[in-house]
Design a protein around this motif. Structure first.
Motif, PDB file in Angstrom:
ATOM      1  N   PRO A  58      72.118 101.351  73.923  1.00  0.00           N
ATOM      2  CA  PRO A  58      71.185 102.471  74.145  1.00  0.00           C
ATOM      3  C   PRO A  58      70.194 102.113  75.249  1.00  0.00           C
ATOM      4  N   ARG A  59      69.930 103.052  76.127  1.00  0.00           N
ATOM      5  CA  ARG A  59      68.931 102.828  77.170  1.00  0.00           C
ATOM      6  C   ARG A  59      67.546 103.122  76.610  1.00  0.00           C
ATOM      7  N   ALA A  60      66.592 102.281  76.964  1.00  0.00           N
ATOM      8  CA  ALA A  60      65.226 102.429  76.461  1.00  0.00           C
ATOM      9  C   ALA A  60      64.242 102.376  77.618  1.00  0.00           C
TER      10      ALA A  60
ATOM     11  N   GLU B 100      69.310  98.450  76.372  1.00  0.00           N
ATOM     12  CA  GLU B 100      69.257  98.196  77.810  1.00  0.00           C
ATOM     13  C   GLU B 100      67.946  98.806  78.307  1.00  0.00           C
ATOM     14  N   VAL B 101      66.996  97.956  78.644  1.00  0.00           N
ATOM     15  CA  VAL B 101      65.676  98.434  79.049  1.00  0.00           C
ATOM     16  C   VAL B 101      65.753  98.870  80.508  1.00  0.00           C
ATOM     17  N   THR B 102      65.529 100.156  80.745  1.00  0.00           N
ATOM     18  CA  THR B 102      65.710 100.716  82.081  1.00  0.00           C
ATOM     19  C   THR B 102      64.395 100.909  82.828  1.00  0.00           C
ATOM     20  N   VAL B 103      63.299 101.132  82.103  1.00  0.00           N
ATOM     21  CA  VAL B 103      61.988 101.350  82.736  1.00  0.00           C
ATOM     22  C   VAL B 103      60.932 100.653  81.891  1.00  0.00           C
TER      23      VAL B 103
ATOM     24  N   SER C 289      62.092 111.116  81.466  1.00  0.00           N
ATOM     25  CA  SER C 289      62.988 110.061  80.990  1.00  0.00           C
ATOM     26  C   SER C 289      64.304 110.649  80.505  1.00  0.00           C
ATOM     27  N   ASP C 290      65.416 110.004  80.885  1.00  0.00           N
ATOM     28  CA  ASP C 290      66.717 110.401  80.356  1.00  0.00           C
ATOM     29  C   ASP C 290      67.316 109.298  79.483  1.00  0.00           C
TER      30      ASP C 290
ATOM     31  N   LEU D  17      63.300  94.309  72.789  1.00  0.00           N
ATOM     32  CA  LEU D  17      64.212  95.450  72.719  1.00  0.00           C
ATOM     33  C   LEU D  17      65.619  95.051  73.147  1.00  0.00           C
ATOM     34  N   ARG D  18      65.732  94.197  74.168  1.00  0.00           N
ATOM     35  CA  ARG D  18      67.060  93.710  74.564  1.00  0.00           C
ATOM     36  C   ARG D  18      67.690  92.920  73.424  1.00  0.00           C
ATOM     37  N   ALA D  19      66.874  92.119  72.736  1.00  0.00           N
ATOM     38  CA  ALA D  19      67.390  91.356  71.607  1.00  0.00           C
ATOM     39  C   ALA D  19      67.853  92.271  70.479  1.00  0.00           C
TER      40      ALA D  19
END
Length: 454
Positions: free
Chosen positions: A227-229, A267-270, A288-289, A261-263
């Motif tokens: 998941p992107r965060a 997937e941290v995007t911003v 944000s998307d 969050l990565r742990a």
């Protein structure tokens, strides 16, 4: 090892607990279930801590993710699949091994010995060789394809050649000149046959899974993506570097949240700081998307707490609005779009960690189709002061078969959690020495695949 809490150190504890205890002393007859007309506990309408975790885990099932709740599976190269979850079974594409191979360095032999030895040898990676005839042997390397009509492989340490170049068995455990049919040969299909299911749907992709997939001929795996965060750290009082001064403080959550969050599989995007400005927060969230938006601070009802107004403005659905947990009770969870959720963390560092483990962890786990960790408990070495109404999450160090509660566990403190292996779940009312408490492992302490921070 951190020192344990004592009566003299109670001022290091969560101030909210002290306030609540004072409230109980003032109203000794009050409980969590108050009669009509009794003074309301300020967080009476908050969600119970166990219920909040269940709501967060189930939240994705009600969006566009449908019945499963996890993200749409994609084909992922092996090099990028570590930590993901298999969305289709891993099925053998070929027999393994795909041909009879030597399990040892030695000689491939045919029939009973002694054997005459061919001049050329057989190495791994070479194509098929001419068949052996009875009484014939050839040097062979581990992993090499055995020639047709090979009876067995004689290990290097179990054979010798005489002055005429003939090979003899020297192993004391075997009669002279004899070998067992098939000894030290890995036969074709020993591990699996083409079409066999190797691993089921839902298997976490670990390093051995990657090796298994590669051996079975896979270049990509069908897996649930991360998941992107997007992370928005709120507050005009935050410094990105240097010493605190003139009422300004260092931003602790900007460095803490992304790797955590990565742990947890995101997937941290911003990662962006947003000042105390409602319009700026509105623009950040609506632009944000990502599947998950994480905010820090601004979840209460103060003059610069803009999270609730922005959520109302965009028509978000509040799923959790406050949790009966200390620290971190003002945390929230909202559905901002069919395919997006927002986790609102309190601004105090340990309170934000509490929100991560209460709401973000089960939400991200559901989106990534990761299995839930097995619950476990250990006895507490020392007693822990409780809150009369709320669960407490207390940093602990694991010492043998006991959990040691750590000092510096107030909502604004990180000293305790920095030395911790886990958080102990302390029920309302507290826990006595020796009482078992549920433990929430920290990703780097559990040693699981979630420790991949990059």
């Amino acid at each position: 090892m951190a020192a344990r809490a004592t009566r003299a150190d109670e001022n290091a504890d969560d101030l909210d607990v002290e306030e609540a205890l004072a409230l109980v002393k003032k109203h000794p007859g009050r409980t969590g279930d108050q009669p009509s007309g009794a003074p309301r506990h300020p967080h009476h309408d908050a969600t119970a801590w166990p219920d909040a975790r269940v709501i967060a885990e189930r939240a994705p099932r009600h969006g566009t993710g449908g019945r499963t709740g996890y993200l749409t599976p994609v084909a992922v190269p092996l090099a990028s699949a570590l930590g993901l979850t298999l969305a289709t079974p891993l099925t053998a594409l070929i027999d393994l091994p795909s041909f009879d191979t030597s399990a040892m360095d030695g000689w491939a032999v045919s029939g009973p010995g002694p054997w005459s030895v061919r001049d050329e040898g057989v190495l791994a990676g070479h194509a098929a060789h001419t068949p052996l005839t009875d009484g014939e042997a050839v040097r062979i390397a581990t992993g090499a394809r055995t020639p047709p009509d090979t009876t067995a492989v004689l290990r290097s340490e179990h054979g010798r050649t005489d002055d005429k170049g003939r090979l003899h068995v020297t192993a004391a455990t075997r009669p002279p000149h004899t070998v067992t049919h098939g000894q030290d040969i890995r036969p074709r299909g020993q591990e699996c046959r083409s079409g066999d299911q190797l691993l089921p749907v839902g298997t976490p992709v670990t390093p051995p899974v990657l090796g298994m997939a590669a051996a079975a001929g896979y270049d990509t795996l069908t897996a649930v993506p991360r998941p992107r965060a997007d992370v928005f750290v709120l507050g005009g009082e935050l410094l990105g570097e240097g010493l605190p001064h003139d009422g300004l403080i260092r931003d602790a959550l900007g460095p803490l949240l992304p790797p955590w969050l990565r742990a947890l599989g995101a997937e941290v995007t911003v990662v962006r700081r947003v000042g105390d400005d409602e319009q700026a927060l509105y623009e950040a969230i609506t632009a944000s998307d990502a599947e998950v938006v994480v905010t820090t601070g601004g979840t209460a009802a103060g003059p610069v707490d803009h999270v609730h107004p922005v959520l109302r403005r965009i028509g978000a659905e509040l799923l959790v609005d406050g949790v009966k947990v200390r620290p971190g009770h003002p945390m929230l969870l909202a559905r901002t779009k069919d395919d997006q959720h927002l986790v609102g963390l309190p601004g105090n560092p340990l309170a934000a960690v509490s929100g991560l483990l209460t709401l973000a962890e089960p939400l991200l786990r559901a989106l990534a189709a990761r299995p839930a960790p097995e619950p476990y408990a250990l006895p507490l070495r020392d007693g822990v002061q409780g809150h009369p109404y709320d669960t407490r999450l207390v940093p602990v160090a694991l010492r043998g078969d006991r959990a040691l509660p750590l000092l510096y566990n107030g909502p604004a403190m990180l000293r305790g959690i920095a030395a911790a292996d886990a958080l102990a779940v302390v029920p309302p009312g507290g826990a006595r020495p020796g009482q078992e408490a549920e433990l929430l492992d920290l990703p780097w302490a559990s040693g699981g695949i979630g420790v991949c921070f990059t």
